[in-house]
Design an enzyme around this catalytic site. Sequence first.
Site, mmCIF file in Angstrom:
data_model
loop_
_atom_site.group_PDB
_atom_site.id
_atom_site.type_symbol
_atom_site.label_atom_id
_atom_site.label_comp_id
_atom_site.label_asym_id
_atom_site.label_seq_id
_atom_site.Cartn_x
_atom_site.Cartn_y
_atom_site.Cartn_z
ATOM 1 N N GLN A 47 0.364 6.479 -8.024
ATOM 2 C CA GLN A 47 1.071 5.508 -8.851
ATOM 3 C C GLN A 47 0.075 4.496 -9.393
ATOM 4 O OE1 GLN A 47 4.674 3.989 -6.990
ATOM 5 N NE2 GLN A 47 4.342 1.972 -7.851
ATOM 6 N N HIS A 54 1.311 -8.791 0.483
ATOM 7 C CA HIS A 54 2.292 -7.727 0.663
ATOM 8 C C HIS A 54 1.674 -6.497 1.328
ATOM 9 C CE1 HIS A 54 4.039 -9.551 -3.269
ATOM 10 N NE2 HIS A 54 4.451 -10.229 -2.216
ATOM 11 N N ASP A 109 7.739 -14.521 -2.157
ATOM 12 C CA ASP A 109 6.495 -15.070 -1.622
ATOM 13 C C ASP A 109 6.671 -16.484 -1.064
ATOM 14 O OD1 ASP A 109 5.251 -12.704 -2.292
ATOM 15 O OD2 ASP A 109 4.545 -13.428 -4.228
ATOM 16 N N TYR A 161 -3.688 -1.634 -10.675
ATOM 17 C CA TYR A 161 -4.075 -1.007 -9.422
ATOM 18 C C TYR A 161 -3.417 0.345 -9.238
ATOM 19 C CZ TYR A 161 0.197 -3.223 -7.461
ATOM 20 O OH TYR A 161 1.476 -3.652 -7.210
ATOM 21 N N LYS A 179 -4.958 0.726 -2.013
ATOM 22 C CA LYS A 179 -4.933 0.250 -3.396
ATOM 23 C C LYS A 179 -6.355 0.125 -3.933
ATOM 24 C CE LYS A 179 -0.749 -2.468 -2.585
ATOM 25 N NZ LYS A 179 -0.168 -3.810 -2.530
#
Length: 190
Positions: free
Chosen positions: A55, A70, A178, A139, A79
């Site tokens: 992805q 996260h 957040d 990313y 990532k």
Amino acid sequence: MTVEFNTKLQIVPTAIPDVLIIEPKVFGDNRGWFTESFNANDFAKATGLDIQFVQDNHSFSRQWTLRGLHYQLKHTQGKLVRVTSGSVFDVAVDVRKESETFGKWVGIELSAENHKQLWVPPGFAHGFLVLSETAEFLYKTTDYYDPSSEVCLSWRDPSIAIEWPLPPGISPNLNAKDVVGLAWDSAIKF
């Protein structure tokens, strides 16, 4: 220490050995520049990692926006992050209980100008703070987003003590998730 793999790619270790700075070679002349931002063969040879990305994500943010920290408990994501416009302070926090660097963090400035990328392996919380007026952040991930297993760790938890480069008197722009990030002691780890 910088380890040069070939003329296209350099790997720079960080204080956490599993988190790597990737520096692609940039070829420039009076017309501009060109870089190969990702090549699976070169990445695997340079890092020793045989991974598949599934992805790509792309975000746009305004100055002093902070996204993170996260991670996912299921479908953990590695990532490979970079900035294509502007600059950010990018952070990875080790949440792997059995790791020698458990609870430690590393941060690096990523920008469109420096072309640096950061490899954030599975088992790390990730976040970034936008330093420029605006920034575009891209990313690749090694697994799909799974909101049901996402954990949001507090960006300002004193146990982690991330040194965010916020000017005095400036508070970061946060989304609702957040704002209520979990304290280090309350968050489930791996």
